[in-house]
Structures are given as structure tokens and as C-alpha cells.
Design a protein around this motif. Sequence first.
Motif, PDB file in Angstrom:
ATOM      1  N   VAL A   1       0.855  -1.176  -0.116  1.00  0.00           N
ATOM      2  CA  VAL A   1       0.005  -0.103   0.132  1.00  0.00           C
ATOM      3  C   VAL A   1       0.940   1.312   0.043  1.00  0.00           C
ATOM      4  O   VAL A   1       0.525   2.344  -0.766  1.00  0.00           O
ATOM      5  CB  VAL A   1      -1.062  -0.144   1.374  1.00  0.00           C
ATOM      6  CG1 VAL A   1      -1.637   1.467   1.304  1.00  0.00           C
ATOM      7  CG2 VAL A   1      -1.973  -1.063   1.127  1.00  0.00           C
TER       8      VAL A   1
ATOM      9  N   ASN B   1       0.247   3.885  -2.725  1.00  0.00           N
ATOM     10  CA  ASN B   1      -0.762   4.907  -2.313  1.00  0.00           C
ATOM     11  C   ASN B   1      -0.137   6.261  -2.544  1.00  0.00           C
ATOM     12  O   ASN B   1       0.766   6.526  -2.017  1.00  0.00           O
ATOM     13  CB  ASN B   1      -0.658   4.735  -0.886  1.00  0.00           C
ATOM     14  CG  ASN B   1      -1.880   5.410  -0.190  1.00  0.00           C
ATOM     15  OD1 ASN B   1      -2.520   6.296  -0.585  1.00  0.00           O
ATOM     16  ND2 ASN B   1      -2.158   5.051   1.199  1.00  0.00           N
TER      17      ASN B   1
ATOM     18  N   VAL C   1      -6.093   4.323  -0.083  1.00  0.00           N
ATOM     19  CA  VAL C   1      -6.447   2.857  -0.421  1.00  0.00           C
ATOM     20  C   VAL C   1      -7.735   2.632   0.636  1.00  0.00           C
ATOM     21  O   VAL C   1      -7.546   2.842   2.055  1.00  0.00           O
ATOM     22  CB  VAL C   1      -5.209   1.961  -0.126  1.00  0.00           C
ATOM     23  CG1 VAL C   1      -5.823   0.535  -0.160  1.00  0.00           C
ATOM     24  CG2 VAL C   1      -4.333   2.149  -0.951  1.00  0.00           C
ATOM     25  N   THR C   2      -8.886   2.225   0.233  1.00  0.00           N
ATOM     26  CA  THR C   2      -9.856   1.992   0.723  1.00  0.00           C
ATOM     27  C   THR C   2     -10.276   0.560   1.203  1.00  0.00           C
ATOM     28  O   THR C   2     -10.734   0.279   2.207  1.00  0.00           O
ATOM     29  CB  THR C   2     -11.190   2.615   0.354  1.00  0.00           C
ATOM     30  OG1 THR C   2     -11.194   2.022  -1.075  1.00  0.00           O
ATOM     31  CG2 THR C   2     -11.122   3.951  -0.157  1.00  0.00           C
TER      32      THR C   2
ATOM     33  N   VAL D   1      -8.949  -3.751   0.025  1.00  0.00           N
ATOM     34  CA  VAL D   1      -8.206  -4.779  -0.992  1.00  0.00           C
ATOM     35  C   VAL D   1      -9.307  -6.183  -1.011  1.00  0.00           C
ATOM     36  O   VAL D   1      -9.977  -6.328  -0.130  1.00  0.00           O
ATOM     37  CB  VAL D   1      -6.966  -5.244  -0.803  1.00  0.00           C
ATOM     38  CG1 VAL D   1      -6.103  -4.092  -0.704  1.00  0.00           C
ATOM     39  CG2 VAL D   1      -6.927  -6.000   0.646  1.00  0.00           C
TER      40      VAL D   1
ATOM     41  N   ILE E   1      -7.132  -0.666   6.612  1.00  0.00           N
ATOM     42  CA  ILE E   1      -7.695  -1.242   5.270  1.00  0.00           C
ATOM     43  C   ILE E   1      -8.480  -2.439   5.484  1.00  0.00           C
ATOM     44  O   ILE E   1      -7.865  -3.473   6.018  1.00  0.00           O
ATOM     45  CB  ILE E   1      -6.314  -1.700   4.378  1.00  0.00           C
ATOM     46  CG1 ILE E   1      -5.516  -0.471   4.124  1.00  0.00           C
ATOM     47  CG2 ILE E   1      -6.830  -2.450   3.053  1.00  0.00           C
ATOM     48  CD1 ILE E   1      -3.968  -0.703   3.615  1.00  0.00           C
TER      49      ILE E   1
ATOM     50  N   VAL F   1      -6.609  -3.601  -5.456  1.00  0.00           N
ATOM     51  CA  VAL F   1      -6.423  -2.657  -4.400  1.00  0.00           C
ATOM     52  C   VAL F   1      -7.220  -1.402  -4.898  1.00  0.00           C
ATOM     53  O   VAL F   1      -7.159  -1.078  -5.974  1.00  0.00           O
ATOM     54  CB  VAL F   1      -4.947  -2.260  -4.469  1.00  0.00           C
ATOM     55  CG1 VAL F   1      -4.419  -1.146  -3.185  1.00  0.00           C
ATOM     56  CG2 VAL F   1      -4.018  -3.568  -3.997  1.00  0.00           C
ATOM     57  N   ASP F   2      -8.118  -1.287  -3.996  1.00  0.00           N
ATOM     58  CA  ASP F   2      -9.258  -0.302  -4.116  1.00  0.00           C
ATOM     59  C   ASP F   2      -8.835   1.253  -3.492  1.00  0.00           C
ATOM     60  O   ASP F   2      -8.572   1.328  -2.371  1.00  0.00           O
ATOM     61  CB  ASP F   2     -10.598  -0.477  -3.762  1.00  0.00           C
ATOM     62  CG  ASP F   2     -11.926   0.284  -4.500  1.00  0.00           C
ATOM     63  OD1 ASP F   2     -11.553   1.449  -4.938  1.00  0.00           O
ATOM     64  OD2 ASP F   2     -12.934   0.003  -3.935  1.00  0.00           O
ATOM     65  N   CYS F   3      -8.885   2.248  -4.330  1.00  0.00           N
ATOM     66  CA  CYS F   3      -8.365   3.513  -4.137  1.00  0.00           C
ATOM     67  C   CYS F   3      -9.438   4.508  -4.071  1.00  0.00           C
ATOM     68  O   CYS F   3      -9.379   5.803  -4.636  1.00  0.00           O
ATOM     69  CB  CYS F   3      -7.051   4.067  -4.803  1.00  0.00           C
ATOM     70  SG  CYS F   3      -5.503   2.926  -4.422  1.00  0.00           S
TER      71      CYS F   3
ATOM     72  N   ARG G   1      -8.476   1.700  -9.108  1.00  0.00           N
ATOM     73  CA  ARG G   1      -7.954   0.364  -8.692  1.00  0.00           C
ATOM     74  C   ARG G   1      -6.888  -0.141  -9.298  1.00  0.00           C
ATOM     75  O   ARG G   1      -6.636  -0.013 -10.518  1.00  0.00           O
ATOM     76  CB  ARG G   1      -9.128  -0.628  -8.376  1.00  0.00           C
ATOM     77  CG  ARG G   1      -9.718  -0.804  -9.661  1.00  0.00           C
ATOM     78  CD  ARG G   1     -11.067  -1.694  -9.353  1.00  0.00           C
ATOM     79  NE  ARG G   1     -10.839  -2.778 -10.456  1.00  0.00           N
ATOM     80  CZ  ARG G   1     -11.393  -4.080 -10.406  1.00  0.00           C
ATOM     81  NH1 ARG G   1     -12.210  -4.069  -9.329  1.00  0.00           N
ATOM     82  NH2 ARG G   1     -11.342  -4.825 -11.263  1.00  0.00           N
TER      83      ARG G   1
END
Length: 152
Positions: free
Chosen positions: A36, A40, A46-47, A49, A70, A86-88, A93
Amino acid sequence: MPLPRLKLTPEASHGPLDGAWWPRCDALELELPALVGMLNPDAGAVTGVTVDAASWPDAPGTVMAPHQVIAVAETLLATEEHAITVDCGSLGRWELLVIPPDEPPGTATRLLRAAADPENPLSAPRLLALTENGVDGEAAWESEGGPAPVGT
């Protein structure tokens, strides 16, 4: 932890992967903060994964990283085997191939390059399966009808 072994697609990806990550162990709570930190762009972006439950059977529901917690979701979908998403949030992502920690260095290096190739059309499970069946990581998608990688 040392810097993650990570290779990202240099520009916008045209395939199902945005690169590859080769963790040193299968303890997500140890590996994820470093990953991350490399991905990041802003602290806290990063919200969450999503990880393959088979690859990370002991994944915790949350992982502490600098300045954030996370959320970790697990999936059993075959299309997401050997992958991490990995969701941002609004930043987008990343979909990364997860190379098994015990993969030999030569094979892992080839997989890192192949997954980060912006023209790679293969999903994480397909790319890894071809490699496990003896097809070189960089040549795996060529065997699926893609052009020969440049410089090999």
C-alpha cells in the motif's frame, strides 16, 4: 519490511492486469502495508483490498497500515485466483497478479515483467497456470495469440 517486489504497467493498462506483486511470505498483515505504501499516492487513499481466499487463507478482515485501516475482502472466484485488487476509491484501482512467495526468482522475474506488459491480455490465473505448465512468463500470452514480446 523491505520494499515490496512490485512491477506496474507503465501507463494505462489495456489488459486485465495492472502489474504483479511478489510477496516474501503469505502473512497479508505483514506484506500489505509495504504494498500500500508503494501504491498509495496519498495517505489513506486505499479503501480496501480483495484477495484470493485460497492464496491468503488466514487473511485478517482488516490490516493496519500507516495512517489507515484497510478492509480486506476475500473472494473464491476462479477469475480472481492469484490476484489482489487494491481499491483507491475515486482514484481507481489496481488489479495485480500475486506471485507465490516460494516461486523461483527467475520465474517470478519473468512473471513480474509479463504481468506489467500493457499489452498482456491474460488474467492472473491464466498467466500463472501457463507458467506452471512450463510456458515462460513473458511468452505465456504470446502462446495465447499475442505478439512476441519486444527485446526477448
